[in-house]
Design an enzyme around this catalytic site. Sequence first.
Site, mmCIF file in Angstrom:
data_model
loop_
_atom_site.group_PDB
_atom_site.id
_atom_site.type_symbol
_atom_site.label_atom_id
_atom_site.label_comp_id
_atom_site.label_asym_id
_atom_site.label_seq_id
_atom_site.Cartn_x
_atom_site.Cartn_y
_atom_site.Cartn_z
ATOM 1 C CB THR A 54 -36.224 17.468 6.103
ATOM 2 O OG1 THR A 54 -36.691 17.004 4.839
ATOM 3 C CG2 THR A 54 -36.594 16.474 7.182
ATOM 4 C CG ASP A 55 -32.594 21.783 6.030
ATOM 5 O OD1 ASP A 55 -32.149 20.619 5.868
ATOM 6 O OD2 ASP A 55 -32.110 22.576 6.854
ATOM 7 C CG LEU A 56 -30.618 21.161 -0.409
ATOM 8 C CD1 LEU A 56 -31.577 20.422 -1.336
ATOM 9 C CD2 LEU A 56 -30.062 22.385 -1.113
#
Length: 129
Positions: free
Chosen positions: A14-16
């Site tokens: 996942t990203d931020l």
Amino acid sequence: MTHRFPVRVYYEDTDLAGIVYYANYLKFIERARTEWVRELGVNQARLKAEEGIVFAVRRVEADYLHPARFDDELVVETELEQMTGARMVLRQTVLRDGERLFAAIVTLVAIGPTGAPARIPAILRQPLH
């Protein structure tokens, strides 16, 4: 014939924003293609060692439809759309509970020891026809 490959979304995927980083869908579908070929009875390491043939992605057309999130259980579906002498076109879809999240058309090319296109080996062609 549709091949199904399960994938769990890990934190590292996942990203931020907490959703699957876009490039990771390409990793998911790559893993699914590897398992699809393995289930067809093709050992890619042996194919390279004995015949010098590997597969390279020539083109990817991708649609990001809905986000996947941490801990989601996904399924990657892989289907052969077309095969020519040296090329395969696959349709790959990433689903969560039947909902399409990502869809791609992937063109693969068989490459021989010199880096030039090579005929897709019979060991792979036979189970697909």
